[in-house]
Write a protein that holds these residues in place. Sequence first.
Motif, mmCIF file in Angstrom:
data_model
loop_
_atom_site.group_PDB
_atom_site.id
_atom_site.type_symbol
_atom_site.label_atom_id
_atom_site.label_comp_id
_atom_site.label_asym_id
_atom_site.label_seq_id
_atom_site.Cartn_x
_atom_site.Cartn_y
_atom_site.Cartn_z
ATOM 1 N N HIS A 25 23.469 -9.724 -8.205
ATOM 2 C CA HIS A 25 23.594 -10.258 -6.849
ATOM 3 C C HIS A 25 24.714 -9.892 -5.858
ATOM 4 C CE1 HIS A 25 20.318 -12.919 -8.090
ATOM 5 N NE2 HIS A 25 20.968 -13.452 -8.885
ATOM 6 N N ILE A 26 26.010 -10.104 -6.172
ATOM 7 C CA ILE A 26 27.279 -9.524 -5.533
ATOM 8 C C ILE A 26 27.146 -9.906 -3.809
ATOM 9 C CG2 ILE A 26 28.641 -7.535 -5.331
ATOM 10 C CD1 ILE A 26 26.798 -6.379 -7.580
ATOM 11 N N GLU A 27 27.065 -11.029 -3.681
ATOM 12 C CA GLU A 27 26.944 -11.441 -2.236
ATOM 13 C C GLU A 27 28.087 -11.244 -1.421
ATOM 14 O OE1 GLU A 27 24.504 -14.971 -1.257
ATOM 15 O OE2 GLU A 27 22.951 -14.545 -2.258
ATOM 16 N N THR A 28 29.028 -11.560 -1.926
ATOM 17 C CA THR A 28 30.396 -11.115 -1.149
ATOM 18 C C THR A 28 31.578 -10.760 -2.363
ATOM 19 O OG1 THR A 28 32.301 -11.879 0.419
ATOM 20 C CG2 THR A 28 31.190 -13.642 -1.111
ATOM 21 N N VAL A 29 32.099 -9.667 -1.933
ATOM 22 C CA VAL A 29 33.099 -9.078 -3.159
ATOM 23 C C VAL A 29 34.383 -8.838 -2.376
ATOM 24 C CG1 VAL A 29 32.204 -6.831 -2.654
ATOM 25 C CG2 VAL A 29 33.301 -7.138 -4.615
ATOM 26 N N ASP A 30 35.411 -9.174 -3.350
ATOM 27 C CA ASP A 30 36.865 -8.698 -2.775
ATOM 28 C C ASP A 30 37.172 -7.241 -2.634
ATOM 29 O OD1 ASP A 30 39.658 -10.267 -2.409
ATOM 30 O OD2 ASP A 30 39.908 -8.413 -3.608
ATOM 31 N N PRO A 31 37.690 -6.639 -1.746
ATOM 32 C CA PRO A 31 37.786 -5.258 -1.432
ATOM 33 C C PRO A 31 38.419 -4.633 -2.769
ATOM 34 C CG PRO A 31 38.424 -6.386 0.636
ATOM 35 C CD PRO A 31 38.277 -7.535 -0.568
ATOM 36 N N ALA A 32 39.359 -5.322 -3.417
ATOM 37 C CA ALA A 32 40.051 -4.802 -4.644
ATOM 38 C C ALA A 32 38.993 -4.635 -5.662
ATOM 39 C CB ALA A 32 41.191 -5.816 -4.932
ATOM 40 N N ASP A 33 37.808 -5.082 -5.954
ATOM 41 C CA ASP A 33 36.917 -5.117 -7.134
ATOM 42 C C ASP A 33 35.806 -4.012 -6.602
ATOM 43 O OD1 ASP A 33 38.093 -7.223 -8.690
ATOM 44 O OD2 ASP A 33 37.266 -8.636 -7.349
ATOM 45 N N ILE A 34 35.729 -3.709 -5.227
ATOM 46 C CA ILE A 34 34.567 -2.613 -4.917
ATOM 47 C C ILE A 34 34.672 -1.285 -5.627
ATOM 48 C CG2 ILE A 34 33.966 -1.237 -3.353
ATOM 49 C CD1 ILE A 34 34.335 -3.511 -1.243
ATOM 50 N N PRO A 35 35.727 -0.678 -6.012
ATOM 51 C CA PRO A 35 35.897 0.508 -6.868
ATOM 52 C C PRO A 35 35.815 0.224 -8.372
ATOM 53 C CG PRO A 35 37.965 0.060 -5.976
ATOM 54 C CD PRO A 35 37.220 -0.972 -5.309
#
Length: 400
Positions: free
Chosen positions: A261-271
């Motif tokens: 799902h990953i509907e809203t993710v913190d920028p630090a966790d994207i990479p």
Amino acid sequence: ASISLRTAPIRRPSQVPSPILDASRQARPWATSPRDAPRNGPATRPGKPKKTPDPVNGVIVKDPKTGEPTGVLKETAQDLVRKHLPEVTRDDRLRALRNAMAEAHRFGITSVQNASGSADEFELYDELRKARELKVRVYSAVSAGADLDETRVAELEALRAKYPDDPLFKVGAVKLMGDGVIEAHTAAMLAPYANRPETSGTPNSTDEALRRAVTLLDARGWQVMIHAIGDGAIRQALDAFEAAAKVNPAPPRGRRHRVEHIETVDPADIPRFGTLGVIAAMQPFHANPSPNQIDVWAANIGPERASRGWAYASIAKAGGRLAFGSDWPVVTIDPRLGLNMAVNRTTPEGTPEGGWYPKERVALARALEAYTSGAAYASFDEQRKGRIAPGMLADLVVLS
């Protein structure tokens, strides 16, 4: 029946007065099955409902003035009435499975991935396979809780051994629930909800429990799929996968754990998806920017976190692998609508102009890849399907 809070042209279930629901079903007990299920009448009012406590990881929604149940049960609270529902027979399941295959074929779908299967369901798939009646390729996960022990793991291993790798049907993953949904304020967030500052949602397990479960399954070579919608649950899932990789050697077939799902993710966790080799299994049409989506989903978390909604372009640019799907029957199984959302970030009617947070649009080739070869990789099937190439399965669909 199912109500999607993102697409249904009616008010949210919690906003529909119980008398209206009662009248619509002649006051007979009834239930629907979205993530937060509305129920009516006696089905939600056994005994002394005002005094019925909320179960762990669940909420019995009650009128703030009267204390009476509204008929909406969130998350595990739905279990309170499931035992009162009519039993689904084996024939019912077979009929539903055949209808589902016909619906998949209607939209050109030849392979599916089932995120929450059971031993009874697997027997039906196998029966149809042996009778040459299984008309879609099925990769299934087994549902489990983060409190699983060695006995439960042994049960899971028996299912995997019974249904090993096969082009038509196989079992190879375990599905864990990380949180709820943003619309119901039950998705686990890193910070409080914008319009409900008293809560940050409901993680389904502690960090320690999830890490223990993932580490145990990872050591046995399982692929782990974690339902994680809120940024808090996504971080918890990534932390668990990272912890398991530090203590366990990589299994022979490699690690392909997934966050669903990953509907809203913190920028630090994207990479971290790319760094950890974790697959981002996402459903683009969930982001359909209809009025319900904007009014409910975005209002609950506020504009900053909404701007990071369904960040598949950012995850891909940071080196993460994408696998697209539908989450049917929560929303339509039609992949064309998902492709439109992934590429244009608009409703099927083309609104809003320019797209909803258009920075997350992806090229059509990238979106097709996520639905085909990306999904095949996510189910350990890239050696047999997902591409048009010599020796690959000829599961071909012509769109016109």
